[in-house]
Design a protein around this motif. Structure first.
Motif, short mmCIF file in Angstrom:
data_model
loop_
_atom_site.label_atom_id
_atom_site.label_comp_id
_atom_site.label_asym_id
_atom_site.label_seq_id
_atom_site.Cartn_x
_atom_site.Cartn_y
_atom_site.Cartn_z
N MET A 160 0.83 -1.21 0.00
CA MET A 160 0.00 0.00 0.00
C MET A 160 0.86 1.26 0.00
N ALA A 161 1.97 1.22 0.72
CA ALA A 161 2.85 2.39 0.75
C ALA A 161 3.41 2.68 -0.64
N ARG A 162 3.80 1.65 -1.35
CA ARG A 162 4.41 1.84 -2.67
C ARG A 162 3.39 2.15 -3.75
N GLU A 163 2.24 1.47 -3.71
CA GLU A 163 1.27 1.56 -4.81
C GLU A 163 0.28 2.71 -4.64
N VAL A 164 0.01 3.15 -3.39
CA VAL A 164 -1.03 4.15 -3.17
C VAL A 164 -0.54 5.35 -2.37
N LEU A 165 -0.04 5.12 -1.18
CA LEU A 165 0.26 6.23 -0.27
C LEU A 165 1.33 7.17 -0.83
N ALA A 166 2.46 6.61 -1.25
CA ALA A 166 3.55 7.46 -1.77
C ALA A 166 3.14 8.17 -3.07
N PRO A 167 2.55 7.48 -4.06
CA PRO A 167 2.17 8.18 -5.29
C PRO A 167 1.13 9.29 -5.08
N LEU A 168 0.28 9.15 -4.06
CA LEU A 168 -0.73 10.19 -3.81
C LEU A 168 -0.20 11.30 -2.91
N GLY A 169 1.06 11.20 -2.50
CA GLY A 169 1.64 12.25 -1.66
C GLY A 169 1.23 12.18 -0.21
N MET A 170 0.77 11.03 0.24
CA MET A 170 0.35 10.86 1.64
C MET A 170 1.59 10.50 2.47
N THR A 171 2.46 11.50 2.61
CA THR A 171 3.79 11.25 3.17
C THR A 171 3.79 10.90 4.64
N GLY A 172 2.75 11.29 5.36
CA GLY A 172 2.70 10.97 6.80
C GLY A 172 1.92 9.72 7.10
N ALA A 173 1.36 9.07 6.08
CA ALA A 173 0.45 7.94 6.30
C ALA A 173 1.18 6.61 6.28
N SER A 174 0.66 5.66 7.06
CA SER A 174 1.25 4.33 7.08
C SER A 174 0.24 3.33 7.64
N PHE A 175 0.24 2.14 7.05
CA PHE A 175 -0.54 1.04 7.61
C PHE A 175 0.27 0.25 8.63
N ASP A 176 1.53 0.59 8.78
CA ASP A 176 2.38 -0.03 9.80
C ASP A 176 2.40 0.83 11.05
N TRP A 177 2.48 0.20 12.20
CA TRP A 177 2.68 0.94 13.44
C TRP A 177 4.13 1.39 13.47
N THR A 178 4.36 2.71 13.56
CA THR A 178 5.72 3.24 13.53
C THR A 178 6.18 3.76 14.89
N GLY A 179 5.26 3.91 15.82
CA GLY A 179 5.61 4.48 17.12
C GLY A 179 5.76 5.99 17.09
N ALA A 180 5.35 6.63 15.99
CA ALA A 180 5.45 8.09 15.89
C ALA A 180 4.55 8.76 16.92
N SER A 181 4.92 9.97 17.32
CA SER A 181 4.14 10.71 18.30
C SER A 181 2.75 11.02 17.76
N MET A 182 1.74 10.82 18.60
CA MET A 182 0.35 11.04 18.21
C MET A 182 -0.39 11.74 19.35
N PRO A 183 -1.52 12.38 19.06
CA PRO A 183 -2.39 12.83 20.14
C PRO A 183 -2.87 11.64 20.97
N VAL A 184 -3.39 11.92 22.14
CA VAL A 184 -3.96 10.89 23.00
C VAL A 184 -5.43 10.73 22.65
#
Length: 463
Positions: free
Chosen positions: A201-225
């Motif tokens: 999904m990252a290669r075929e959809v997210l990156a080509p659409l410019g969804m640079t902050g999106a991921s279907f993987d858990w990355t541990g990035a900081s998020m709101p509570v």
């Protein structure tokens, strides 16, 4: 009696509270939307939200409201990363149609041809990817409470599907919203392509659409509570599958995704027919979903606006999070709203009503959530009235027949006991659509029950 009067006055005070600010002619649309968000956040106990307004196929305004972490005093920011929950489904649908567009999947072939790690039960044979994408495979909703700590063990896709799969209707018999169906779709994509879902999904959809902050993987990035229906903070979690509700993204990411589905959008992921197939209704929608949508395409709810334009949308609600995306592909109008609270549906509905009026159309289907508030206020008034009527009858020595007393006592017990049962539930649909009014509904119900109980047991007046 004093307690009953106090409870009644509190309940009655709710009836005077406005559902949302009065709409005026002054101020820009962003100003009016901001006012609505701030008002509803306060009324409904929503921690924070980010909203993006789209005009002419471009994001034109972004607003961040409230807090990302109320305890730490961390304000919400426009670039905050959210769990977007079921907005994952339309993104997943883009991935499936991308694979079909490029000849790697057939949406109308039985998924049995690809599955290698799990097999469909015999009675479910013939389910296709199109049926999974359109929620017409006859599969039950699934266990939406199956959540696991990000770093802990969790069942694999085949194991989870084996536990969660339940056929409730014949395939293609009608609409049946199913998280399990999209989890099965994820398994099919992985088995057919031999590649992990998140990476594909990252290669075929997210990156080509410019969804640079999106991921279907858990990355541990900081998020709101996130915050649950009682306003309590929610610890981070993941689902066994990702296609149904596992996408993490910013509001800007979802806005880019929405823009990509507009007429004339410059994107390289799907053909124009591929995009059209996502938005074309495949099945009529009924039940509770029928109050907000008319149909479901491939990963998108569909509705016809009052002026004849077609709109598509999807929302999501998970433990501690709510999301919504609405777009009118032909004119490039759209709106994205993400909240770190499970109490945000009325807020979304109020925003969507104002947005609809700005387009010159009747409120979109999701705005009907506000109908529940109007009904609830009537119910509160009726409950208060019944409570005082019952107390007055008891005071005056009302005496009905034995049957009438028994029926009155039974109704009184139900009115008192059901709120006590409800508070033990982690989730009720009522909590979602009436987060601010629910306590007053409960108080009015108890008051009505106590009043009727008093009437039912009142002694017979002396002659």
């Amino acid at each position: 009696m004093r307690v009953a009067v106090a409870s009644g006055l509190v309940a009655l005070s709710v009836l005077a509270a406005p559902v949302s600010p009065e709409r005026g002619d002054d101020g820009t649309l962003p100003d009016r939307l901001a006012l609505i968000v701030e008002d509803r956040m306060s009324a409904d106990g929503v921690a924070g939200a980010v909203m993006v307004l789209i005009k002419g196929g471009k994001p034109v305004w972004t607003g961040a409201f409230g807090t990302a972490d109320p305890v730490a005093g961390r304000p919400m920011t426009a670039d905050a990363l959210f769990r977007v929950e079921s907005i994952s489904k339309p993104v997943t649908a883009w991935g499936a149609v991308r694979l079909a567009d490029t000849g790697r999947l057939d949406l109308d072939t039985s998924i049995d041809a690809c599955l290698t790690r799990w097999s469909l039960p015999q009675e479910a044979g013939g389910i296709t990817l199109r049926a999974l994408l359109s929620h017409s495979a006859g599969i039950g909703l699934g266990d939406y409470a199956a959540r696991f700590p990000p770093e802990g063990p969790k069942p694999g896709l085949p194991e989870h599907i084996a536990q969660d799969f339940r056929l409730i209707a014949a395939p293609r018999a009608g609409f049946s919203y199913s998280d399990t169906g999209y989890t099965l779709l994820e398994l099919v994509i992985e088995d057919c392509t031999g590649e992990g879902f998140a990476a594909l999904m990252a290669r075929e959809v997210l990156a080509p659409l410019g969804m640079t902050g999106a991921s279907f993987d858990w990355t541990g990035a900081s998020m709101p509570v996130g915050h649950d229906l009682r306003g309590h903070p929610v610890a981070p979690y993941i689902y066994p599958g990702r296609a149904s509700g596992g996408l993490h993204a910013t509001a800007a990411d979802i806005a880019r995704f929405a823009v990509s589905g507009m007429a004339g959008a410059e994107q390289t992921v799907l053909s124009s027919e591929g995009v059209a197939s996502l938005h074309r209704p495949e099945v009529a929608v009924g039940g509770l979903f029928g109050f907000a949508a008319q149909g479901y395409g491939l990963g998108h709810f569909t509705e016809m606006l009052s002026d004849g334009r077609a709109a598509v949308w999807h929302g999501g609600q998970g433990y501690g999070w709510t999301s919504h995306m609405h777009l009118v592909p032909d004119t490039g109008d759209g709106i994205v709203i993400l909240a770190n609270s499970q109490r945000a549906w009325p807020l979304f509905a109020a925003v969507l009503r104002e947005w609809s009026e700005s387009l010159g159309v009747a409120p979109v289907g999701m705005a009907r959530v506000l109908w529940a508030e109007a009904a609830a206020r009537i119910g509160i008034a009726v409950g208060v009235g019944l409570g005082f009527l019952g107390l007055w009858c008891a005071y005056r020595g009302w005496h009905g027949s034995s049957l009438v007393r028994r029926v009155t006592g039974t109704v009184a017990a139900a009115l008192v006991l059901w709120p006590l049962w409800a508070v033990t539930r982690d989730y009720l649909f009522l909590f979602s659509i009436l987060p601010g009014l629910w306590p007053f509904i409960a108080a009015a119900s108890v008051l009505a029950g106590l009043g009727l109980a008093a009437a039912a047991v009142a002694p017979e007046p002396r002659r």
